[in-house]
Enzyme design. Structure first.
Site, mmCIF file in Angstrom:
data_model
loop_
_atom_site.group_PDB
_atom_site.id
_atom_site.type_symbol
_atom_site.label_atom_id
_atom_site.label_comp_id
_atom_site.label_asym_id
_atom_site.label_seq_id
_atom_site.Cartn_x
_atom_site.Cartn_y
_atom_site.Cartn_z
ATOM 1 N N ARG A 91 -10.497 -11.339 2.084
ATOM 2 C CA ARG A 91 -11.339 -12.406 1.540
ATOM 3 C C ARG A 91 -10.615 -13.739 1.534
ATOM 4 O O ARG A 91 -11.230 -14.797 1.635
ATOM 5 C CB ARG A 91 -11.822 -12.011 0.130
ATOM 6 C CG ARG A 91 -10.708 -11.745 -0.839
ATOM 7 C CD ARG A 91 -11.159 -10.945 -2.048
ATOM 8 N NE ARG A 91 -11.168 -9.507 -1.793
ATOM 9 C CZ ARG A 91 -11.541 -8.592 -2.690
ATOM 10 N NH1 ARG A 91 -11.961 -8.960 -3.889
ATOM 11 N NH2 ARG A 91 -11.510 -7.320 -2.385
ATOM 12 N N LYS B 277 0.836 -1.199 0.000
ATOM 13 C CA LYS B 277 0.000 0.000 0.000
ATOM 14 C C LYS B 277 0.872 1.250 0.000
ATOM 15 O O LYS B 277 1.988 1.216 0.509
ATOM 16 C CB LYS B 277 -0.861 0.032 1.279
ATOM 17 C CG LYS B 277 -2.005 -0.957 1.318
ATOM 18 C CD LYS B 277 -2.787 -0.807 2.625
ATOM 19 C CE LYS B 277 -3.929 -1.791 2.727
ATOM 20 N NZ LYS B 277 -5.019 -1.554 1.766
HETATM 21 N N1 BES Z 1 -8.116 -3.664 4.698
HETATM 22 C C1 BES Z 1 -8.256 -3.253 3.349
HETATM 23 C C2 BES Z 1 -9.519 -2.443 3.112
HETATM 24 C C3 BES Z 1 -9.510 -1.033 3.606
HETATM 25 C C4 BES Z 1 -8.759 -0.076 2.946
HETATM 26 C C5 BES Z 1 -10.282 -0.658 4.655
HETATM 27 C C6 BES Z 1 -8.777 1.234 3.378
HETATM 28 C C7 BES Z 1 -10.322 0.650 5.079
HETATM 29 C C8 BES Z 1 -9.564 1.600 4.442
HETATM 30 C C9 BES Z 1 -8.306 -4.466 2.428
HETATM 31 O O1 BES Z 1 -7.534 -5.534 2.819
HETATM 32 C C10 BES Z 1 -7.809 -4.020 1.109
HETATM 33 O O2 BES Z 1 -6.657 -3.684 1.020
HETATM 34 N N2 BES Z 1 -8.663 -4.010 0.097
HETATM 35 C C11 BES Z 1 -8.297 -3.577 -1.185
HETATM 36 C C12 BES Z 1 -8.921 -4.508 -2.181
HETATM 37 C C13 BES Z 1 -8.429 -4.289 -3.582
HETATM 38 C C14 BES Z 1 -6.986 -4.696 -3.685
HETATM 39 C C15 BES Z 1 -9.290 -5.098 -4.514
HETATM 40 C C16 BES Z 1 -8.806 -2.153 -1.379
HETATM 41 O O3 BES Z 1 -9.918 -1.855 -0.930
HETATM 42 O O4 BES Z 1 -8.073 -1.343 -1.908
HETATM 43 MN MN MN Z 2 -5.542 -5.360 2.083
#
Ligand code: BES
Ligand code: MN
Ligand code: ZN
Length: 496
Positions: A353, A279
């Protein structure tokens, strides 16, 4: 904090602070009017002087009101009488609690339960007052060597009710405290940093909770156990971490033996760096909150135990970190889930997931009546719903409606989103049974579509709490959501 009830009248009660409601246009609530008559019209005079007109958000503290026995009286603005509702009642309860907590009074008697709220019983109003007072007293200062000190935090709150309502008010106190301590546990765990709140720490917390009741049995599975069960998807996420993953199960047998349990499955990623699909740095610290689903399961079970709720519940928490490493999963890797379905990991940041799917397969063994998973799953949900509602997706409309109603009633709302088959095609992979991401469009829905492939055998709902589990910015901190929604759901089910 201690809570009790009294049927003593406001003008007569000896306390550090009496709390009374005033509606817009200087309309005194019944309790305020009563107080006014014992103080020779003091409140009316002060309102007439223009110090306050009863608008929502206003508060006014008066000291040593002549004729009454209290040291202070706190007037709380309630806003309009005509459209006074649950939401305005909550605001009133909250602003009363905040103000009295910041005053010098450590003992207060609140008469806000006498405010008329359409559709709300005295039980519900008292519970709200307790939950709000409990919640404003929370400060995330566990790790500060010098505590943020308020003047004299409120230690004893008494709720003034009609004599006839006393029994239900006592029940409301007990339930309110139980729920509030569940919420508090979820907030405390959420606010802990990733270096302390690891998967093993969550397991220890679950074990600790297990000691609180004979009816709660806790077990923790290690990675070796997961290996044996074929949880290749869950394990693929923990590969990059030095902290071992844990699969935590809490079995609460409060109901009749043999009655199918409600299963609560909570995402417990104690830190989500994204893994190899790392990230960007902005607000990355907030990914310590990626275990808030797990925390809400623990908080809800804590509340169940405290209320001795007559219902069977199984909490299941897949707990892991998501970190980059030489041994971590790479984009393109294909893993085999416990269900036998294969998954192409196109993005290691879609890890929630991957751990939930194995936990959802695993939970079948408890023959659940319904399964609800709770997860900070997608950033897309924050874009869609902001911080006001959790995303709700389900393969069962009846279950979805039960959850929506519980959320309304507990002021912990969710919003129903579609889970139509059309979205499933976005998960197509050329090399495996499915991909773990579905592209930019409808990210919250495709994440739920992914989970739905592991939940076909039972009634299931998914709560995406990415937008509601914590606040960022100056007010950064966990909210404890959706413990209130889940507990209300269980209370309603237990009463059926
Ligand atoms: N934990 C995150 C989701 C999240 C991101 C919650 C920011 C709250 C704030 C999750 O594991 C994630 O990274 N999801 C990705 C999915 C994507 C790669 C399809 C996302 O939401 O960017
Ligand atoms: Mn994630
Ligand atoms: Zn995550």
């Amino acid at each position: 904090m201690k809570f009790t009830v009294t049927s003593e009248r406001p003008g007569n009660v000896k306390t550090g602070c009496v709390i009374l409601g005033v509606h817009e246009h200087r309309t005194l609530s019944p309790a305020a009017a009563e107080f006014d008559s014992t103080t020779d019209g003091l409140l009316k005079k002060v309102l007439k002087d223009g110090d306050m007109d009863g608008s929502s958000g206003q508060t006014l503290m008066l000291h040593h009101p002549a004729g009454a026995k209290c040291e202070r009286v706190l007037l709380v603005g309630c806003g309009n009488t005509s459209d006074f509702n649950l939401r305005s009642y909550l605001q009133t309860a909250r602003s009363g609690a905040l103000t009295v907590n910041a005053s010098g009074a450590d003992y207060a008697v609140s008469y806000l339960a006498d405010l008329e709220v359409p559709g709300r019983t005295s039980y519900q109003k008292v519970r709200t007052l307790v939950e709000e007072a409990h919640s404003v007293a929370y400060t995330p200062d566990a790790l500060k060597s010098k505590k943020d000190k308020s003047l004299r935090p409120i230690r004893h709150l008494v709720i003034g009710v009609d004599g006839a309502d006393k029994a239900s008010a006592r029940k409301a106190l007990a339930d309110g405290v139980a729920i509030a301590s569940g919420v508090e546990l979820a907030r405390t765990l959420g606010d802990l940093p990733g270096n302390i709140c690891t998967p093993s720490y969550l397991a220890d917390q679950a074990r600790e909770l297990g000691k609180s009741s004979e009816k709660l049995k806790v077990s923790v599975m290690s990675e070796a156990g997961m290996e044996k069960l074929g949880m290749g998807s869950l394990l693929s996420v923990s590969r990059g971490s030095r902290q071992p993953a844990k699969l935590i199960t809490l079995k609460y047998d409060g109901g009749k033996a043999g009655v199918k349990p409600v299963a609560l499955v909570g995402k417990g990623v104690t830190f989500d760096s994204g893994g190899i699909s790392i990230k960007p740095g902005a607000a990355l610290d907030e990914m310590k909150y990626d275990m808030c689903g797990a925390a809400s399961v623990l908080g809800t079970l804590k509340a169940c135990v405290a209320m001795k709720l007559p219902i069977n519940v199984v909490g299941i928490i897949p707990a892991t970190e998501n970190l980059p490493d030489g041994n971590a999963s790479k984009p393109g890797d294909i893993v085999t889930s416990m269900s036998g379905q294969t998954i192409e990991v196109l993005n290691t940041d879609a890890e929630g997931r991957l751990i939930l799917c194995d936990a959802l397969t695993y939970c079948s063994k408890y023959k659940p009546a319904v399964v609800i998973d709770i997860a900070t799953l997608t950033g897309a949900c924050v874009i869609a719903l902001g911080s006001h509602a959790a995303g709700l997706l389900s393969n069962d409309d009846e279950l979805a409606n039960e959850l929506l109603l519980a959320g309304e009633s507990a002021d912990d709302r969710a919003w129903h989103m579609p889970l139509w088959d059309e979205y499933q095609q976005q998960l197509k992979s050329n090399f495996a049974d499915m991909a773990n991401i579905g592209g930019r469009e409808a990210g919250t829905i495709t994440a739920a579509c992914f989970l739905s492939r592991f939940t076909e055998k039972y009634h299931w709902a998914h709560l995406d709490i990415a937008g509601v589990a914590w606040k960022g910015g100056d007010e950064k901190g966990a909210t404890g959501r959706p413990v209130s929604l889940l507990t209300q759901f269980l209370i309603d089910r237990a009463a059926r």
